[in-house]
Design an enzyme around this catalytic site. Structure first.
Site, PDB file in Angstrom:
ATOM      1  N   CYS A 101      -8.467  32.097  21.793  1.00 17.69           N
ATOM      2  CA  CYS A 101      -7.722  33.316  21.529  1.00 17.69           C
ATOM      3  C   CYS A 101      -8.430  34.522  22.119  1.00 17.69           C
ATOM      4  O   CYS A 101      -9.478  34.405  22.740  1.00 17.69           O
ATOM      5  CB  CYS A 101      -7.565  33.513  20.027  1.00 17.69           C
ATOM      6  SG  CYS A 101      -9.154  33.703  19.235  1.00 17.69           S
TER       7      CYS A 101
ATOM      8  N   ASP B 235     -10.434  -3.270  27.836  1.00 20.37           N
ATOM      9  CA  ASP B 235     -11.881  -3.383  27.827  1.00 20.37           C
ATOM     10  C   ASP B 235     -12.307  -3.247  26.367  1.00 20.37           C
ATOM     11  O   ASP B 235     -11.555  -2.733  25.552  1.00 20.37           O
ATOM     12  CB  ASP B 235     -12.440  -2.234  28.683  1.00 20.37           C
ATOM     13  CG  ASP B 235     -13.926  -2.072  28.515  1.00 20.37           C
ATOM     14  OD1 ASP B 235     -14.614  -3.100  28.591  1.00 20.37           O
ATOM     15  OD2 ASP B 235     -14.378  -0.940  28.309  1.00 20.37           O
TER      16      ASP B 235
END
Lengths: 51, 763
Positions: B50, B450
């Site tokens: 922000c 994997d």
């Protein structure tokens, strides 16, 4: 007919003005950081501009 | 102060993700010179949210010596800093103090995104031209006659010229490229239709004709360009988010000269025989042999082994492994181009699998569509020639057929759906590299995972915390806080006060453990044989898959710790969802059979192959592909990279090795593995919508073409028909957003690292 002769160029000129304004804004990087620009308006700067 | 002042809790969370801060030499190497001693460094700062963040970062960095200017880009979450002088100002440390984690990313090629600016310029010019020409056309349709109509046509013809040059140029070039290589794409009928429409309209204008199609040709270009630009923006945004992830491979190393000088050299300049100093927390840049020092190496990204291995002088180290505990001096045995990493890249290139031959749906459709359309127009011309013998009339009607069939809806059918789908994925932290990846993902029937780092997080977790004496656990946690060994990291999370003595001196023995003294007692945390030097072995050593780690007091074992590799959140739910959709799920790992067996059992994976080499994974995928399967590969390690390249489509987590991230078609930024079924689900829905859209476009043609062939088409009808079909297609694509509410695989943001996903939502 005679009114058209100058009204059409006027209309086109105004359109072209908007187009060139957009292209200029694009080139000068005003679309680089849209989110940042929205937030920066809230930041109080010192008097001297940064850049 | 603000919505996002990063608290201590957040810094702690990310501590486990961070590797070491980039050293100042590395920053200098990655900076670029602006001339006049001025240098610019770009850092990726994922946690900027922000205006308050912008202000605190910019003021803090601008206050440092030698810094000229700092500018935050909130959209890309980056800071660019201009500085001068020899010493690198400590901006990473400054950012760290403010609570923002910064890292270097792969330096981008200097050229700015030329395609995007060209596309936006084309859209702007096209929009201007289409608007003005449409205005003039409406006047003609509403009854302008004679000289007024001619004037309007001439003005339209003039306005259309820049639009054809700027906006049409993109299509003409692409069509020419395709034709030159003997291929066909959607741009060919577009280019032909637009240019013929313009030529005919010009001829009509010169001869005071009453039908001109300037508006059709320009607004067609405008519509199509919007689709194309949106697609490009989406892809670019995903790519920027992936690029902003921290770089895992080392950029250079401290090289020790013969005369004792120390130079920081980039990886590509390191030659065999050079001696390098590798601090704890750094990655090994090239293959080498250890001259001096003992340490533990984390090989999970390289070989898939989940347990860190201990290395000593004489040992061999592979490029890409992470040095955990002690400083090492190694001698390079291979240059970067011959190292393990380069070998993986070569394997990957050799394994270029099915995707190279994949033809996109749009190209396949246009290969059929364009000849049919052009043949129809030709037959129409011949037919009218025979029927009426009027040259001009036959040509006008044939061109009207081309204009009405110009694939406006068809050109939008695919990209619009993919833009909406990519946006949905983006909101859920999944980045898509391009549209063809989604098309390919929709067709898969086998998934290969994997293990380490993909199904698991590659981080150990303490499993028997509840059965350990809280005081002992607190002491162990205090000691573990001094080490970056994965086991220590896992233990440090249990810190708390339960009457434990204060530690006085703590030292780490790489390869063995940590020693501390407190109130006259010597405490050791580490290997059983080293810590419990007075204990008789046996008995408690059975615990856990990671061998035995113990805490001892004056050589007598007081607590024993068991670890397991923490599963990725929602891993079993993700595997189950994939199986429910009819995929076969398989696990290929470089780890031991025992570690794989445990994970496979928990997750319900049917098949697994342990102890696989990188080439073995590729072979397995090729075998599956030969058996007629379309394989999805999900993996993160360097050893998975060739397999990611070989598979039909591939997905990698954000924590994957750099080249793995670049090789994968999808990258998911959040922890949860549900990203995989989500991507599959959205891709399949997108595939369905694409087929619907193509069907809509074809139905539109079967209605409109007979009207055109019979010669009833006027510019007004053409404009209405084209816009209506485009809107229909866009409306259908937007239905994909509606699926959001009832999607089963909605990913709830998970506490840790989900922030990486959040910062990626840059809109």
């Amino acid at each position: 007919m005679t009114t058209l002769v100058y009204l059409i160029p006027v209309a086109l000129f105004l359109g072209a003005l908007g187009l060139s304004g957009f292209l200029w804004a694009l080139r000068s990087g005003q679309y680089e950081d849209l989110d940042g620009a929205a937030e920066r308006i809230l930041i109080e700067r010192d008097d001297k501009p940064e850049r | 102060m603000s919505c996002c002042a990063p608290g201590a809790e957040m810094a702690l969370d990310l501590g486990s993700v961070t590797s070491i801060l980039p050293s100042s030499q590395e920053i200098k190497l990655a900076s670029r010179s602006l001339g006049g001693g001025l240098r610019q460094t770009d850092l990726s700062v994922p946690m900027v949210h922000c205006g308050a963040c912008i202000q605190s970062i910019e003021t803090a960095i601008a206050k440092l010596d030698h810094v000229d200017a700092a500018r935050v880009n909130l959209s890309t979450k980056r800071v660019s800093i201009r500085w001068h002088g020899e010493e690198v100002p400590p901006f990473v440390a400054t950012l760290g103090r403010l609570g923002y984690q910064a890292h270097l990313f792969d330096p981008e090629v200097e050229e700015k995104d030329k395609t995007l600016s060209e596309l936006i310029r084309a859209v702007a010019v096209g929009g201007f031209a289409a608007g003005n020409i449409m205005l003039l056309s409406v006047s003609v349709w509403s009854g302008a006659e004679g000289a007024t109509r001619d004037l309007f046509h001439w003005v339209s013809a003039l306005i259309a010229i820049p639009a054809l040059a700027f906006a049409g140029g993109i299509y003409f070039r692409s069509a020419w490229n395709a034709l030159r290589h003997g291929r066909m794409n959607m741009d060919v009928p577009i280019a032909v239709g637009v240019s013929l429409a313009y030529a005919m309209s010009l001829y009509e204008t010169i001869n005071h004709g009453d039908h001109a199609y300037f508006d059709a040709s320009v607004s067609l270009l405008f519509f199509l360009l919007i689709g194309r630009t949106l697609e490009h923006v989406m892809r670019e945004r995903a790519r920027t988010a992936v690029k902003g992830l921290s770089r895992l491979a080392s950029r250079g190393a401290m090289v020790l000269g013969d005369d004792g000088t120390r130079d920081y050299l980039p990886v590509c300049e390191i030659e065999p025989g050079m001696k390098m100093l590798i601090a704890a927390g750094e990655r090994i840049p090239v293959d080498g042999a250890i001259i001096h020092g003992t340490s533990d190496l984390d090989c999970s990204l390289v070989s898939g082994e989940s347990t860190p291995s201990t290395v000593a002088p004489g040992g061999v180290v592979q490029a890409g492994t992470l040095n955990l505990t002690g400083p090492l001096m190694i001698e390079a045995t291979a240059a970067a181009k011959d190292s393990f990493l380069a070998e993986m890249v070569r394997l990957m290139e050799a394994a270029e699998g099915g995707r190279a031959h994949y033809r996109r749906i749009a190209d396949r459709v246009s290969a059929l569509y364009a000849p049919v359309v052009h043949l129809t127009a030709f037959v129409t011309f011949i037919g009218w020639m025979l029927a009426s013998g009027d040259w001009h009339r036959a040509i006008t009607i044939a061109i009207a057929v081309l204009i009405i069939t110009c694939p406006c809806a068809l050109g939008l059918a695919v990209p619009i759906v993919q833009v909406v789908a990519a946006r949905r994925l983006f909101e859920n932290g999944v980045m898509v590299k391009d549209g063809s990846a989604m098309e390919r993902l929709a067709t898969i029937d086998a998934a290969v995972f994997d293990k380490t780092g993909t199904l698991t997080l590659g981080q150990p977790r303490l499993v028997n915390a509840s059965s350990i004496d809280p005081t002992m656990l607190a002491i162990a946690a205090d000691m573990a806080a001094h080490s970056r060994h994965p086991f220590s990291r896992a233990m440090a999370g249990f810190a708390g006060f339960s009457g434990q003595p204060k530690l006085e001196s703590v030292s780490e023995y790489p390869g063995f453990g940590i020693e501390a003294s407190a109130t006259g007692n010597t405490w050791r945390l580490g290997l059983r044989g080293w810590a419990g030097w007075k204990a008789r072995t046996g008995g408690e050593g059975k615990l856990g898959g990671f061998g035995a780690t113990v805490l001892s007091k004056n050589g007598i074992i007081t607590a024993s710790f068991a670890f397991e590799d923490a599963l990725r959140p929602d891993a079993s739910a993700a595997v189950k969802q994939l199986k429910d959709t009819g995929l076969s799920v398989e696990m290929l790992s470089g780890d031991t059979a025992r570690a794989c067996g445990e994970v496979a059992e928990i997750l319900g994976v049917d098949r697994f192959v342990p102890a696989m080499l990188p080439s073995g994974k590729v072979e397995r995928i090729e075998t599956l592909a030969k058996g007629g399967h379309k394989v999805l590969m999900v993996g993160d390690g360097l050893n998975d990279t060739p397999a990611l390249g070989a598979a039909h489509v591939s997905i990698a987590p954000a924590t994957a090795a750099d080249i793995g991230r670049n090789a994968a078609d999808f990258v998911f930024l959040r922890d949860s593995l549900l990203a995989v079924p989500l991507a599959l689900d959205i891709s399949r829905k997108a595939g369905r919508l694409i087929r619907q859209n193509i069907a809509i476009a074809i139905v539109y043609n079967t209605v409109a073409v007979p009207i055109a062939i019979l010669g009833h088409v006027t510019p007004l009808i053409a404009a209405v028909a084209m816009s209506a079909s485009s809107l229909l297609v866009i409306g259908n694509a937007l239905r994909l957003r509606g699926f959001a509410s009832n999607a089963p695989a909605r990913i709830a943001p998970h506490n840790r690292r989900s922030r990486i996903g959040e910062w990626a939502r840059m809109s």
